[in-house]
Design an enzyme around this catalytic site. Structure first.
Site, PDB file in Angstrom:
ATOM      1  N   GLY A 198       0.826  -1.192   0.000  1.00  0.00           N
ATOM      2  CA  GLY A 198       0.000   0.000   0.000  1.00  0.00           C
ATOM      3  C   GLY A 198       0.860   1.242   0.000  1.00  0.00           C
ATOM      4  CD  GLU A 229       6.127   3.827  -2.828  1.00  0.00           C
ATOM      5  OE1 GLU A 229       5.649   4.265  -3.883  1.00  0.00           O
ATOM      6  OE2 GLU A 229       7.270   3.320  -2.732  1.00  0.00           O
ATOM      7  CB  VAL A 230       3.476  -0.392   3.639  1.00  0.00           C
ATOM      8  CG1 VAL A 230       3.728  -1.618   4.518  1.00  0.00           C
ATOM      9  CG2 VAL A 230       3.309   0.850   4.502  1.00  0.00           C
ATOM     10  CG  ASP A 276      -4.092   9.636  11.581  1.00  0.00           C
ATOM     11  OD1 ASP A 276      -5.258  10.065  11.434  1.00  0.00           O
ATOM     12  OD2 ASP A 276      -3.392   9.222  10.640  1.00  0.00           O
ATOM     13  N   GLY A 306       0.213   9.296   1.619  1.00  0.00           N
ATOM     14  CA  GLY A 306       0.912  10.559   1.490  1.00  0.00           C
ATOM     15  C   GLY A 306       2.258  10.552   2.176  1.00  0.00           C
ATOM     16  CG  MET A 307       4.527   8.944   6.223  1.00  0.00           C
ATOM     17  SD  MET A 307       5.436  10.464   6.468  1.00  0.00           S
ATOM     18  CE  MET A 307       6.827   9.830   7.393  1.00  0.00           C
TER      19      MET A 307
END
Length: 878
Positions: free
Chosen positions: A19, A25-26, A134, A22-23
């Site tokens: 996935g 990729e995993v 969050d 905005g921060m």
């Protein structure tokens, strides 16, 4: 730019993109050193130079590294490969809570369970000074072992010496809009104070939890709007639609729990996530069946009625009265009474990670428990309708008691053998089998058959043996991917039994239903303690320190409904599955553990100063650095029994986590150059030796698993590590490991226990502990080639030898818990010594270490909870 399959980030080989956001990729990846699958979060290309992005990335690493909880995704490593920064985390299989909610509202039992586990994870984070900020369904993963809380990239970490009430939010949210114009957090789950840029704390997460609970219960968000501004306005000024108008079957209590969490003013919300977890657990118990509802209600009424009686019970009268009444009461009038009693004077509890040392007779009338008396393990008996507590004769050195099904005999482990003895006494115990592992066996007895688990041959397997003795017959053996079978428990038919299985190289645990006749098995539970039966249709077990009961259909081999809570904070050791409880015939007995720990430093006169009392932590082992300025300490998670090594700066009382191995890391030993630490790690295998450089991001395995290995000390040049190793044949021996070739050879080997090897700073003597005389004593053995000169140092019991850096003084702990100083009357001649008592260690001290200069002593001091020393008894459980 997406990373290609096969790309290497340090030792991690990238496989598949999971996935992106905005921060970053995993990716799914493979750890080429340990051969395990991991998840890697990579800071997106081009963002590395952005200060805010990097700060957020680092914040997530610091936040997760400070946490160790079964419902929080574990951080394994952090690294940088060229310009690519990455986090290595636990790989989770399952679906996000957001994906689950997209399919519709979540059934009540699941919603309560998921909500409880999220609240428990939040409580752990909040206690560590971390606010998530969050929390949303997309950051909650549903796995086979429960939910996992993810993504601490926006977490707010507590700052030392700062008054939270005066926090202006400058470090986190002076303005709720970032430099890129994005709201920090996800608007639809943000609390009013977060949207307004005001001071936030853990109650901000509780508001988000309320939003999630509302969404699970109704399938809709509590605050909706066509735009971000509309959602913000609704959160600040509107009330959510009544839950029962959207879901009529929702319990009123659930609506109360959720609406309290969604209060606009933080002071009006639940004040801790633990409060929410308790409310959800209570609702889960009362919602699963009609019977627990009446049981819970009557329990609250009885609590008030028995208050005066409990006060009067300080002398034990209530226990005898309640037991006599209930043990003879008519079954037509079910009731339950909660009682407590203490151990006899001069007797203390035993910590044995492999055995529970508590067993209730099949008729529920007599308790057998293990305790320490005069420095030795002993078994005691107490009938619950009597004041008398008597020692079980012939049980010296005994652990792991278990009853025959007729209640006439008690079995136990002692001195490397399995024994049985008559409850009424009158004859010596009879040995049933020998060659048990040093940790002893855990067993279950039905009719003339005893099942017991033992790792005498190196791995834990389950055997059967006649109650008349004979040759054990193997019943189960770990398959490929397993490393331990333990905790057998017969069902009432004498053919089926339950046992505990653990996977190799991981902390996956399963309760298996099996039969003596057929090899077929089925999985009942995962990630819990050993199990027992309150009655044939009621299974009892511990998960995360909570004692739970669940209905059980033995004929179908299935659990029914959801578990109900019996008690919190039950003593539990996740690594071995051991929990301190037992049950039979409607009677439940358990011990709690609400203890905390402190680090205390003392001078040679015993004058102490507090080093650390920062929170509700437990500590297991410790050692000074070679310059005496730091200490390595094992910090435990009480709910699971797992722990990591932390480094303490003793002058500033500041600590930093060193390891995060998803296991139990203990017995830290500093290398002579102070650059690395060797320790023993139990993580899906027997505890064995690992090394961690202080500047490295991962640990290195020194020896393969297969035996118990515990480090002792290094030779002065750092080339040799002395350690002790437990084997069934020779008990515990001392070996030396060549750090370059990784070859080990014995130094002290005998049929007795030898451990805790400490090399003198001049490399001439090895101090160690042996029980060759029948009690633990401190010895010195010459390390000169070809010389076997040995000197006994202690005169009346001793342990934990530690050297002063000039080799002119040796310290040890006496049997009376005094710090003893030993000096040679002639320099270097240890055959003739002077022994001086310096001071007694602080009360409740668990471990000690001496500073290199011999002027200071560091102690782990336990602080038990108010009822930790008591046995808790529930009579007449319905």
């Amino acid at each position: 730019m997406t990373l290609a399959k096969g790309t290497m980030l340090g030792p991690y080989e990238v496989d598949t993109l999971l996935g992106a956001g905005g921060m970053g990729e995993v990716y799914r990846a493979r750890d080429t050193r340990l051969g395990r699958t991991v998840a890697i979060k990579v800071l997106l290309s081009g963002l590395t130079a952005t200060d805010e992005r990097r700060a957020r990335f680092e914040r997530e690493a610091r936040a997760i590294s400070a946490l160790s909880h079964p419902h929080i995704c574990a951080l394994y490593d952090i690294g940088r490969d060229g310009d690519t920064e990455y986090l290595v985390m636990e790989y989770l299989e399952g679906e996000s809570l957001a994906d689950r909610i997209m399919r519709g509202r979540v059934p009540l039992s699941q919603a309560l369970r998921f909500g409880t586990e999220i609240a428990q994870a939040l409580h752990a984070a909040h206690r560590a000074g971390i606010t998530h900020r969050d929390l949303k369904p997309g950051n909650v993963m549903i796995t086979s072992s429960g939910v996992k809380l993810l993504d601490f990239g926006l977490a707010k970490l507590a700052e030392p010496d700062r008054n939270e009430s005066n926090d202006s939010g400058a470090s986190t949210m002076v303005n709720p809009i970032t430099a890129e114009g994005m709201v920090v957090g996800t608007v639809v789950y943000m609390a009013p104070e977060q949207l307004e840029g005001k001071s936030i704390d853990h109650r901000t997460d509780i508001f988000a939890l309320g939003c999630i609970l509302y969404e699970m219960a109704t399938g809709q968000r509590p605050f909706a709007g066509a735009s971000r501004a509309a959602v913000t306005s609704a959160i600040l000024s509107a009330d959510p639609a009544p839950i029962r108008s959207l879901e009529p079957s929702a319990p009123p209590a659930l609506e109360r729990i959720i609406l309290t969490a969604l209060e606009k003013n933080p002071d009006d919300r639940w004040q801790t996530a633990q409060d929410v977890a308790r409310q959800l657990r209570w609702l889960s118990e009362t919602s699963s069946t009609t019977e627990p509802v009446s049981s819970i209600k009557s329990s609250h009424v009885r609590r008030h009625l028995l208050l005066a009686l409990l006060i009067a019970a300080a002398t034990g009268a209530l226990l005898a009265w309640g037991a006599t009444r209930l043990l003879t009461a008519s079954p037509s009038k079910p009731t339950a009474v909660h009682l407590q009693f203490a151990m006899p004077e001069g007797v203390t509890g035993l910590f044995t990670p492999e055995t529970p040392n508590i067993a209730i007779s099949p008729d529920g009338q007599t308790l057998c428990f293990g305790a320490a008396q005069g420095g030795e393990a002993v078994l005691f008996l107490r009938r619950l309708d009597s004041f008398e507590i008597r020692k079980l004769e012939g049980s010296n050195g005994a652990t792991g008691p278990f009853w025959s099904s007729d209640g006439q005999w008690i079995g136990f482990s002692a001195h490397g053998k399995l024994w049985k003895t008559k409850v009424e006494g009158g004859q010596a115990p009879e040995a049933l089998t020998d060659t048990l592992a040093p940790a002893g066996a855990v067993a279950s007895w039905h009719g003339h058959t005893i099942l017991f688990a033992d790792r005498a041959q190196g791995r834990s397997e389950i055997y059967r043996i006649s109650d008349q003795g004979g040759t054990p017959v193997k019943v189960t053996a770990p398959k490929k991917g397993e490393w331990r079978h333990a905790w057998p428990h017969f069902l009432s038919d004498g053919q089926h039994f339950l046992y505990w299985s653990s996977a190799a190289n991981s902390f996956n645990r399963e309760i298996i239903l099996a039969s003596l006749d057929t090899p077929a098995t089925s999985v009942l539970l995962r990630n819990v303690s050993q199990v027992g039966l309150i009655k044939p249709d009621q299974l009892i077990y511990v998960r995360d320190g909570e004692l739970l009961v669940q209905r059980f259909d033995a004929d179908k081999g299935a659990l029914l409904g959801d578990p109900a809570l019996i008690a919190n904070d039950v003593e539990y050791f996740y690594a071995s599955g051991r929990a301190i409880f037992d049950a039979a015939n409607g009677v439940i007995v358990y011990r709690t553990d609400t203890s905390t720990g402190r680090l205390v430093e003392a001078d040679r006169k015993g004058v102490t100063r507090l080093i650390d009392d920062h929170g509700p932590f437990q500590y297991l082992s410790l050692s000074y650095s070679n310059d005496g300025k730091q200490a390595a300490v094992t910090v435990l998670n009480r709910a699971t029994g797992l722990g990591d090594i932390w480094i303490y700066d003793l002058s500033r009382a500041v600590r930093e986590r060193l390891t995060n191995d998803s296991g139990l890391a203990a017995m830290p030993v500093w290398s002579p150059d102070g650059r690395s630490i060797v320790y023993s790690l139990a993580a899906g295998a027997l505890p064995h030796l690992f090394r961690r450089d202080l500047t490295a991001s991962a640990s290195e395995e020194l020896l393969p698993p297969g035996t118990f290995q515990f480090p002792g000390s290094f030779s002065p040049d750092g080339k040799t590590l002395f350690f002790d190793q437990i084997l069934p044949q020779t008990r515990s021996d001392i070996l030396r490991l060549d750090m370059q070739t990784r070859k080990a050879e014995p130094v002290v080997s005998s049929p007795f226990f030898e451990n805790d090897p400490q090399v003198s700073p001049d490399d001439k003597w090895l101090a160690f502990v042996s029980n060759s005389t029948g009690s633990s004593e401190v010895y010195l053995q010459s390390l000169s080639a070809g010389e076997m000169h040995r000197v006994r140092i202690s005169t009346n019991g001793g342990s934990s030898p530690r050297w002063r850096r000039d080799t002119q003084e040796l310290f040890y702990l006496s049997r009376e818990n005094a710090i003893m100083s030993v000096t040679p009357k002639t320099t270097g001649q240890w055959d003739d010594t002077k022994i001086t008592e310096l001071f007694h260690q602080p009360p409740d001290a668990l471990r000690f270490a001496s500073s290199p200069d011999g002027q200071s002593f560091l102690f782990i001091v336990g602080k038990p909870g108010a009822t930790d020393s008591l046995f808790h008894v529930i009579l007449g459980w319905q």
